[in-house]
Design a protein around this motif. Sequence first.
Motif, PDB file in Angstrom:
ATOM      1  N   ASP A 158     -12.848  11.140   9.614  1.00  0.00           N
ATOM      2  CA  ASP A 158     -11.983  11.687   8.546  1.00  0.00           C
ATOM      3  C   ASP A 158     -10.978  10.669   8.015  1.00  0.00           C
ATOM      4  OD1 ASP A 158     -13.124  14.306   8.689  1.00  0.00           O
ATOM      5  OD2 ASP A 158     -11.875  14.709  10.435  1.00  0.00           O
ATOM      6  N   GLU A 159     -10.917   9.503   8.610  1.00  0.00           N
ATOM      7  CA  GLU A 159      -9.971   8.431   8.248  1.00  0.00           C
ATOM      8  C   GLU A 159      -8.508   8.817   8.438  1.00  0.00           C
ATOM      9  OE1 GLU A 159     -11.806   9.130   4.734  1.00  0.00           O
ATOM     10  OE2 GLU A 159     -13.444   8.803   6.123  1.00  0.00           O
ATOM     11  N   ARG A 160      -8.189  10.076   8.323  1.00  0.00           N
ATOM     12  CA  ARG A 160      -6.809  10.538   8.331  1.00  0.00           C
ATOM     13  C   ARG A 160      -6.437  11.152   9.671  1.00  0.00           C
ATOM     14  NH1 ARG A 160      -9.358  10.727   3.660  1.00  0.00           N
ATOM     15  NH2 ARG A 160      -8.242  10.422   1.698  1.00  0.00           N
ATOM     16  N   ASP A 161      -5.115  11.337   9.851  1.00  0.00           N
ATOM     17  CA  ASP A 161      -4.620  11.968  11.069  1.00  0.00           C
ATOM     18  C   ASP A 161      -3.291  12.631  10.754  1.00  0.00           C
ATOM     19  OD1 ASP A 161      -4.406  12.769  13.697  1.00  0.00           O
ATOM     20  OD2 ASP A 161      -4.785  10.794  14.533  1.00  0.00           O
ATOM     21  N   LEU A 162      -2.876  13.514  11.642  1.00  0.00           N
ATOM     22  CA  LEU A 162      -1.596  14.200  11.514  1.00  0.00           C
ATOM     23  C   LEU A 162      -0.536  13.391  12.249  1.00  0.00           C
ATOM     24  CD1 LEU A 162       0.080  16.763  10.813  1.00  0.00           C
ATOM     25  CD2 LEU A 162      -0.711  17.719  12.982  1.00  0.00           C
ATOM     26  N   GLY A 163       0.527  13.005  11.536  1.00  0.00           N
ATOM     27  CA  GLY A 163       1.547  12.199  12.202  1.00  0.00           C
ATOM     28  C   GLY A 163       2.697  11.846  11.290  1.00  0.00           C
ATOM     29  N   ALA A 164       3.475  10.863  11.725  1.00  0.00           N
ATOM     30  CA  ALA A 164       4.632  10.380  10.971  1.00  0.00           C
ATOM     31  C   ALA A 164       4.742   8.883  11.169  1.00  0.00           C
ATOM     32  CB  ALA A 164       5.914  11.065  11.439  1.00  0.00           C
ATOM     33  N   MET A 165       5.106   8.163  10.111  1.00  0.00           N
ATOM     34  CA  MET A 165       5.213   6.714  10.237  1.00  0.00           C
ATOM     35  C   MET A 165       6.290   6.145   9.320  1.00  0.00           C
ATOM     36  SD  MET A 165       2.039   4.889   8.239  1.00  0.00           S
ATOM     37  CE  MET A 165       1.846   4.988   6.454  1.00  0.00           C
ATOM     38  N   LEU A 166       6.725   4.941   9.675  1.00  0.00           N
ATOM     39  CA  LEU A 166       7.645   4.156   8.865  1.00  0.00           C
ATOM     40  C   LEU A 166       6.879   3.031   8.184  1.00  0.00           C
ATOM     41  CD1 LEU A 166      10.720   3.788  11.259  1.00  0.00           C
ATOM     42  CD2 LEU A 166      10.629   5.130   9.143  1.00  0.00           C
ATOM     43  N   ILE A 167       7.232   2.755   6.932  1.00  0.00           N
ATOM     44  CA  ILE A 167       6.684   1.628   6.184  1.00  0.00           C
ATOM     45  C   ILE A 167       7.854   0.710   5.857  1.00  0.00           C
ATOM     46  CG2 ILE A 167       5.396   0.911   4.144  1.00  0.00           C
ATOM     47  CD1 ILE A 167       4.308   3.804   4.026  1.00  0.00           C
ATOM     48  N   LEU A 168       7.837  -0.497   6.401  1.00  0.00           N
ATOM     49  CA  LEU A 168       8.959  -1.427   6.266  1.00  0.00           C
ATOM     50  C   LEU A 168       8.516  -2.675   5.523  1.00  0.00           C
ATOM     51  CD1 LEU A 168      10.380  -1.160   9.909  1.00  0.00           C
ATOM     52  CD2 LEU A 168      11.073   0.154   7.889  1.00  0.00           C
ATOM     53  N   GLN A 169       9.288  -3.033   4.494  1.00  0.00           N
ATOM     54  CA  GLN A 169       9.001  -4.232   3.703  1.00  0.00           C
ATOM     55  C   GLN A 169      10.284  -4.709   3.041  1.00  0.00           C
ATOM     56  OE1 GLN A 169       5.979  -3.648   0.670  1.00  0.00           O
ATOM     57  NE2 GLN A 169       5.445  -5.815   0.650  1.00  0.00           N
ATOM     58  N   ALA A 170      10.492  -6.012   3.023  1.00  0.00           N
ATOM     59  CA  ALA A 170      11.697  -6.580   2.416  1.00  0.00           C
ATOM     60  C   ALA A 170      11.683  -6.354   0.906  1.00  0.00           C
ATOM     61  CB  ALA A 170      11.789  -8.071   2.726  1.00  0.00           C
ATOM     62  N   ALA A 171      12.847  -6.491   0.293  1.00  0.00           N
ATOM     63  CA  ALA A 171      12.969  -6.297  -1.153  1.00  0.00           C
ATOM     64  C   ALA A 171      12.062  -7.262  -1.910  1.00  0.00           C
ATOM     65  CB  ALA A 171      14.424  -6.503  -1.581  1.00  0.00           C
ATOM     66  N   LYS A 172      11.696  -6.888  -3.134  1.00  0.00           N
ATOM     67  CA  LYS A 172      10.798  -7.719  -3.935  1.00  0.00           C
ATOM     68  C   LYS A 172      11.382  -9.094  -4.226  1.00  0.00           C
ATOM     69  CE  LYS A 172       8.474  -3.801  -6.128  1.00  0.00           C
ATOM     70  NZ  LYS A 172       8.145  -3.114  -7.406  1.00  0.00           N
ATOM     71  N   THR A 173      12.685  -9.194  -4.197  1.00  0.00           N
ATOM     72  CA  THR A 173      13.337 -10.481  -4.452  1.00  0.00           C
ATOM     73  C   THR A 173      13.449 -11.354  -3.201  1.00  0.00           C
ATOM     74  OG1 THR A 173      15.482  -9.407  -4.109  1.00  0.00           O
ATOM     75  CG2 THR A 173      14.674  -9.575  -6.383  1.00  0.00           C
ATOM     76  N   SER A 174      13.088 -10.789  -2.047  1.00  0.00           N
ATOM     77  CA  SER A 174      13.216 -11.514  -0.781  1.00  0.00           C
ATOM     78  C   SER A 174      11.998 -12.408  -0.540  1.00  0.00           C
ATOM     79  CB  SER A 174      13.355 -10.524   0.383  1.00  0.00           C
ATOM     80  OG  SER A 174      13.235 -11.189   1.628  1.00  0.00           O
ATOM     81  N   PRO A 175      12.207 -13.589   0.074  1.00  0.00           N
ATOM     82  CA  PRO A 175      11.061 -14.441   0.425  1.00  0.00           C
ATOM     83  C   PRO A 175      10.170 -13.825   1.504  1.00  0.00           C
ATOM     84  CG  PRO A 175      13.111 -15.325   1.346  1.00  0.00           C
ATOM     85  CD  PRO A 175      13.493 -14.222   0.421  1.00  0.00           C
ATOM     86  N   TRP A 176      10.642 -12.744   2.160  1.00  0.00           N
ATOM     87  CA  TRP A 176       9.869 -12.075   3.209  1.00  0.00           C
ATOM     88  C   TRP A 176       9.105 -10.861   2.687  1.00  0.00           C
ATOM     89  CZ3 TRP A 176       9.275 -14.703   7.525  1.00  0.00           C
ATOM     90  CH2 TRP A 176      10.245 -15.645   7.873  1.00  0.00           C
ATOM     91  N   ASN A 177       9.098 -10.673   1.378  1.00  0.00           N
ATOM     92  CA  ASN A 177       8.434  -9.511   0.795  1.00  0.00           C
ATOM     93  C   ASN A 177       6.933  -9.495   1.063  1.00  0.00           C
ATOM     94  OD1 ASN A 177       6.969  -8.508  -2.061  1.00  0.00           O
ATOM     95  ND2 ASN A 177       8.522  -7.110  -1.240  1.00  0.00           N
ATOM     96  N   PHE A 178       6.347 -10.651   1.362  1.00  0.00           N
ATOM     97  CA  PHE A 178       4.901 -10.716   1.594  1.00  0.00           C
ATOM     98  C   PHE A 178       4.492 -10.036   2.902  1.00  0.00           C
ATOM     99  CE2 PHE A 178       6.529 -14.284   3.936  1.00  0.00           C
ATOM    100  CZ  PHE A 178       5.668 -14.456   5.010  1.00  0.00           C
ATOM    101  N   LEU A 179       5.464  -9.737   3.779  1.00  0.00           N
ATOM    102  CA  LEU A 179       5.174  -9.058   5.035  1.00  0.00           C
ATOM    103  C   LEU A 179       5.389  -7.552   4.896  1.00  0.00           C
ATOM    104  CD1 LEU A 179       6.873 -11.420   7.641  1.00  0.00           C
ATOM    105  CD2 LEU A 179       4.414 -11.165   7.213  1.00  0.00           C
ATOM    106  N   LYS A 180       4.516  -6.782   5.531  1.00  0.00           N
ATOM    107  CA  LYS A 180       4.627  -5.327   5.504  1.00  0.00           C
ATOM    108  C   LYS A 180       4.239  -4.762   6.855  1.00  0.00           C
ATOM    109  CE  LYS A 180       2.888  -1.296   2.934  1.00  0.00           C
ATOM    110  NZ  LYS A 180       1.969  -0.879   1.836  1.00  0.00           N
TER     111      LYS A 180
END
Length: 414
Positions: A158-180
């Motif tokens: 089913d690809e999907r699951d029941l749960g909760a998660m955080l998505i963390l990424q630096a601001a678009k202006t940050s040099p670290w934005n390429f990481l997620k």
Amino acid sequence: MWDHANAFGRSAGGGVNPPLEELQQQTAALQSEVAKLKKFKVSGYVQAQYQWGQENASLKVGNSNEKKDDSFNRIGIRRGRIKFTYEEGIASGVFQLDITEKGVGFKDAYLNIKDPWIKTNSFRAGVFDRPFGNEISYSSSRRESPEHSTVFQTLFPDERDLGAMLILQAAKTSPWNFLKLEAGLFAGNGIKQETDSRKDFIGHLTANKTFGSSSAFGVGVSYYHGSVYQSSENVYKMKDGGFIVDSKESNIGKYAKRQYVGFNAQYSVYSTAGMTQIRAEYLFGQQPGTSSSTKSPNSSSLPENQDTYIRNFNGGYVILVQDLGKTLLSAVLKFDWYDPNTKISGDEIGKEDHTSKADISQNTFGLGLLWRINPNLRLQAYYEFNSNEKTANLSGYNDNRKDDVFTLRMQYKF
């Protein structure tokens, strides 16, 4: 003489025009309704499909083969998705249904809350795609092969699951934005209701970089740490080419470790030959299953008196998609494999009582052609050459099974 009544109070036909203030109120009410409608979005796609399969093939539409020793074909709606999204401020809600001739089922039901400051971080809860690897989150409306690779279909039904998660990424202006980073806790039972009090952890760290306007590169690493309920006293583990049983009553109610590690990479470049895309993933780990299957839990209830078999596995895929110049056509080559038990192979399978077809590896080589007729409509033709590991000790697996599949699919997306 200037007639103020006619100029401001009456129409040419003698009726009374609404005052300017009333018109402004009506306009404001209309604008408010339009603003609400802009927050609500409906999208979806329909995949009408014809499939042909050899005698032992498993098709995704229609019923199983009614012929014992002959090829067969089926038509059907592979996916009929409709997605509703409402977004206001930092919060949004998503519902997605799947409507086919088999009935109506739900695929997504979740809320998403963005951080109010840089808006690149968010919290998500409900039923949604598991954050593991690249292929799971790669929409089936865009996928160049008809289905997920065998390893993902087995480990992530089913690809999907029941749960909760955080998505963390630096601001678009940050040099670290390429990481997620995506990380969360999940029920571990697909889209079915939760059946125990344990939670599984899934994490996915990615790095993506574009180079000018012609190429892009991305890599990622995923980790899954979970468990599977043991409903009997018998737990089988591999040792010296066979399963050894640990049989004790205290095993009942305990949990077997479910652990995966995955690596994924994607590269795309545009040239005079058209867009070239290469994607690959590799997974390995430990999978608790049964004597006849290595599929992950996906049931509405806990198993009863079912022995647990613990296997080490690996699997993955490599796919190449090449646009054919400036035409609307793309050629597709894909190879995927799944070895459910890396501790045993060939004629060792079936040699002792507890190994079975669940321990046989499978690989698929696919050839396809995509015709993007317009932005909404596309036609897909794809042939899968399926091959299985051979063993002299299991009936039906002494040679390669006849289970190749051809798929012809028309998709309309809106």
